[in-house]
Design an enzyme around this catalytic site. Sequence first.
Site, PDB file in Angstrom:
ATOM      1  N   SER A   8      -5.992  41.371  14.876  1.00  0.00           N
ATOM      2  CA  SER A   8      -4.738  42.151  14.395  1.00  0.00           C
ATOM      3  C   SER A   8      -3.430  41.788  15.051  1.00  0.00           C
ATOM      4  CB  SER A   8      -5.166  43.440  14.853  1.00  0.00           C
ATOM      5  OG  SER A   8      -5.362  43.648  16.140  1.00  0.00           O
ATOM      6  N   GLU A  10       0.526  42.345  15.589  1.00  0.00           N
ATOM      7  CA  GLU A  10       1.692  43.663  15.693  1.00  0.00           C
ATOM      8  C   GLU A  10       2.942  43.096  15.430  1.00  0.00           C
ATOM      9  OE1 GLU A  10       1.148  46.017  19.349  1.00  0.00           O
ATOM     10  OE2 GLU A  10       3.510  46.025  19.392  1.00  0.00           O
ATOM     11  N   ASP A 101       7.620  56.038  25.220  1.00  0.00           N
ATOM     12  CA  ASP A 101       8.483  55.978  26.371  1.00  0.00           C
ATOM     13  C   ASP A 101       9.992  56.529  25.470  1.00  0.00           C
ATOM     14  OD1 ASP A 101       6.940  55.025  28.654  1.00  0.00           O
ATOM     15  OD2 ASP A 101       7.178  52.936  27.768  1.00  0.00           O
ATOM     16  N   PHE A 208      10.774  41.823  30.123  1.00  0.00           N
ATOM     17  CA  PHE A 208       9.808  42.775  29.486  1.00  0.00           C
ATOM     18  C   PHE A 208       8.766  43.108  30.284  1.00  0.00           C
ATOM     19  CE2 PHE A 208       6.746  44.113  26.109  1.00  0.00           C
ATOM     20  CZ  PHE A 208       7.257  45.301  25.775  1.00  0.00           C
ATOM     21  N   HIS A 258      -5.604  41.071  19.775  1.00  0.00           N
ATOM     22  CA  HIS A 258      -4.378  41.936  19.111  1.00  0.00           C
ATOM     23  C   HIS A 258      -3.237  41.025  19.528  1.00  0.00           C
ATOM     24  CE1 HIS A 258      -1.991  45.252  17.429  1.00  0.00           C
ATOM     25  NE2 HIS A 258      -1.271  44.849  18.645  1.00  0.00           N
TER      26      HIS A 258
HETATM   27  P1  FAD Z   1      -0.571  57.714  27.996  1.00  0.00           P
HETATM   28  O1  FAD Z   1      -2.028  57.323  27.463  1.00  0.00           O
HETATM   29  O2  FAD Z   1      -0.334  59.244  27.697  1.00  0.00           O
HETATM   30  O3  FAD Z   1      -0.461  57.527  29.714  1.00  0.00           O
HETATM   31  C1  FAD Z   1       0.864  57.613  30.203  1.00  0.00           C
HETATM   32  C2  FAD Z   1       0.551  57.740  31.762  1.00  0.00           C
HETATM   33  O4  FAD Z   1       0.193  59.008  32.083  1.00  0.00           O
HETATM   34  C3  FAD Z   1      -0.306  57.045  32.459  1.00  0.00           C
HETATM   35  O5  FAD Z   1       0.078  56.588  33.442  1.00  0.00           O
HETATM   36  C4  FAD Z   1      -1.679  57.707  32.496  1.00  0.00           C
HETATM   37  O6  FAD Z   1      -2.494  57.413  33.635  1.00  0.00           O
HETATM   38  C5  FAD Z   1      -1.001  59.094  32.508  1.00  0.00           C
HETATM   39  N1  FAD Z   1      -1.747  60.133  31.765  1.00  0.00           N
HETATM   40  C6  FAD Z   1      -2.440  60.006  30.431  1.00  0.00           C
HETATM   41  N2  FAD Z   1      -2.743  61.029  30.093  1.00  0.00           N
HETATM   42  C7  FAD Z   1      -2.241  62.098  30.660  1.00  0.00           C
HETATM   43  C8  FAD Z   1      -2.642  63.543  30.871  1.00  0.00           C
HETATM   44  N3  FAD Z   1      -2.777  64.180  30.141  1.00  0.00           N
HETATM   45  N4  FAD Z   1      -1.819  64.083  32.069  1.00  0.00           N
HETATM   46  C9  FAD Z   1      -1.188  63.753  32.849  1.00  0.00           C
HETATM   47  N5  FAD Z   1      -1.224  62.128  33.000  1.00  0.00           N
HETATM   48  C10 FAD Z   1      -1.748  61.193  32.027  1.00  0.00           C
HETATM   49  N6  FAD Z   1       5.711  52.163  23.121  1.00  0.00           N
HETATM   50  C11 FAD Z   1       6.390  52.549  22.034  1.00  0.00           C
HETATM   51  O7  FAD Z   1       7.367  53.276  22.527  1.00  0.00           O
HETATM   52  N7  FAD Z   1       6.354  52.237  20.696  1.00  0.00           N
HETATM   53  C12 FAD Z   1       5.266  51.583  20.268  1.00  0.00           C
HETATM   54  O8  FAD Z   1       4.938  51.322  19.145  1.00  0.00           O
HETATM   55  C13 FAD Z   1       4.240  51.008  21.388  1.00  0.00           C
HETATM   56  N8  FAD Z   1       3.212  50.462  21.334  1.00  0.00           N
HETATM   57  C14 FAD Z   1       2.408  50.173  22.069  1.00  0.00           C
HETATM   58  C15 FAD Z   1       1.278  49.067  21.611  1.00  0.00           C
HETATM   59  C16 FAD Z   1       0.092  48.970  22.718  1.00  0.00           C
HETATM   60  C17 FAD Z   1      -1.275  48.217  22.278  1.00  0.00           C
HETATM   61  C18 FAD Z   1       0.523  49.192  24.078  1.00  0.00           C
HETATM   62  C19 FAD Z   1      -0.567  48.731  25.015  1.00  0.00           C
HETATM   63  C20 FAD Z   1       1.685  49.792  24.278  1.00  0.00           C
HETATM   64  C21 FAD Z   1       2.700  50.250  23.663  1.00  0.00           C
HETATM   65  N9  FAD Z   1       3.626  50.967  23.807  1.00  0.00           N
HETATM   66  C22 FAD Z   1       4.577  51.201  22.746  1.00  0.00           C
HETATM   67  C23 FAD Z   1       4.137  51.117  24.982  1.00  0.00           C
HETATM   68  C24 FAD Z   1       3.412  52.604  25.639  1.00  0.00           C
HETATM   69  O9  FAD Z   1       4.106  53.703  24.809  1.00  0.00           O
HETATM   70  C25 FAD Z   1       3.805  52.870  27.049  1.00  0.00           C
HETATM   71  O10 FAD Z   1       3.050  52.055  27.861  1.00  0.00           O
HETATM   72  C26 FAD Z   1       3.782  54.393  27.382  1.00  0.00           C
HETATM   73  O11 FAD Z   1       4.572  54.233  28.842  1.00  0.00           O
HETATM   74  C27 FAD Z   1       2.582  54.958  27.532  1.00  0.00           C
HETATM   75  O12 FAD Z   1       1.990  55.025  26.463  1.00  0.00           O
HETATM   76  P2  FAD Z   1       0.288  55.679  26.556  1.00  0.00           P
HETATM   77  O13 FAD Z   1       0.027  55.913  25.181  1.00  0.00           O
HETATM   78  O14 FAD Z   1      -0.609  54.511  27.179  1.00  0.00           O
HETATM   79  O15 FAD Z   1       0.473  57.036  27.327  1.00  0.00           O
END
Ligand code: FAD
Length: 281
Positions: A8, A10, A101, A208, A258
């Site tokens: 895939s 991105e 974020d 980054f 990916h």
């Molecule tokens: P989560 O899974 O919510 O985790 C965030 C943090 O909170 C972690 O430290 C985790 O341990 C903790 N945590 C998780 N769930 C809970 C809970 N329920 N309660 C308390 N703590 C919890 N960012 C963008 O803005 N736009 C994008 O399009 C984008 N694409 C991405 C694609 C990929 C493949 C990756 C790996 C990252 C991408 N990011 C993107 C970055 C991502 O949004 C950031 O890394 C963000 O800080 C965390 O997102 P997450 O979905 O992993 O969060």
Amino acid sequence: MNSSPLLSFEFFPPKTDQGKVNLATTRKELGKFSPEFFSVTYGAGGSTRSTTLDQVKAILADGYDVAPHISFGGSSEDEVLTLLNDYKAMGVKNLVALRGDLPSGMGGAGQLVHANQLVAFIRAKTGNHFNINVAAYPEIHPESESYSRDIFWLGEKFKAGANRAITQYFYNADGYFKFVEECAKAGIGAPIIPGIMPLTNYANLVRFSESCGADIPRWLRWQLKERSSNQEDLISYGIDIISELSQKLIDGGAPGLHFYTMNQWQVTDILCRNLGFSETV
Ligand code: FAD
């Protein structure tokens, strides 16, 4: 190579007309490898809502599968639901569900919704329509309390209904394999696809990586720094390093790759060819 690893690619939504033209070429060139999908990033806080949607439409119009990234950011449930329904109506089958974020300066504008909660929301509202990808961090998310806690929360994303994970990029294959092993011990058996960031620009990569918590091994940082004033040399060196890393991942059983393409096709194209992926169209 193991049995047909998935590919895939991105993209981020381009801001300019020239950027859109360039990305159309990138889609065409990388589309030759018949990727499982092209994914399109989403600026948390809804900053790219319309440009992400435009790019999703362009990918579908070209006949490829697409995986829009989606997050709550500062959006309401109604706004996210509208977006989901729009995607469903357009025939989108894949999503990348993220917490995201908030852009700096939007600190108080909305509460971030964790990815497991977003996945549960998507499943509650759209059932099994979407194949849901989530993020995973072999070097652990920078805000995580601990290694095991981050794996625990990844597990919660799967319990909420995610189908598989795509990782943050990394340059240490052993760290990925160890992570997959620890996930398995924690009961996570879903595919964890390595995210691959080609090495094309030293300064951008360093900046980054600091913000997202990805480690550039000391030896690699020195090698890249030494080549930072000679772009051709850096790219050629980077292709060797990433080909080697990707091959090691595939040989070790990674279920796919990916690529974070940064909207460019040339380097990713060479990497895919080096890895034995062939043009299928
Ligand atoms: P989560 O899974 O919510 O985790 C965030 C943090 O909170 C972690 O430290 C985790 O341990 C903790 N945590 C998780 N769930 C809970 C809970 N329920 N309660 C308390 N703590 C919890 N960012 C963008 O803005 N736009 C994008 O399009 C984008 N694409 C991405 C694609 C990929 C493949 C990756 C790996 C990252 C991408 N990011 C993107 C970055 C991502 O949004 C950031 O890394 C963000 O800080 C965390 O997102 P997450 O979905 O992993 O969060």
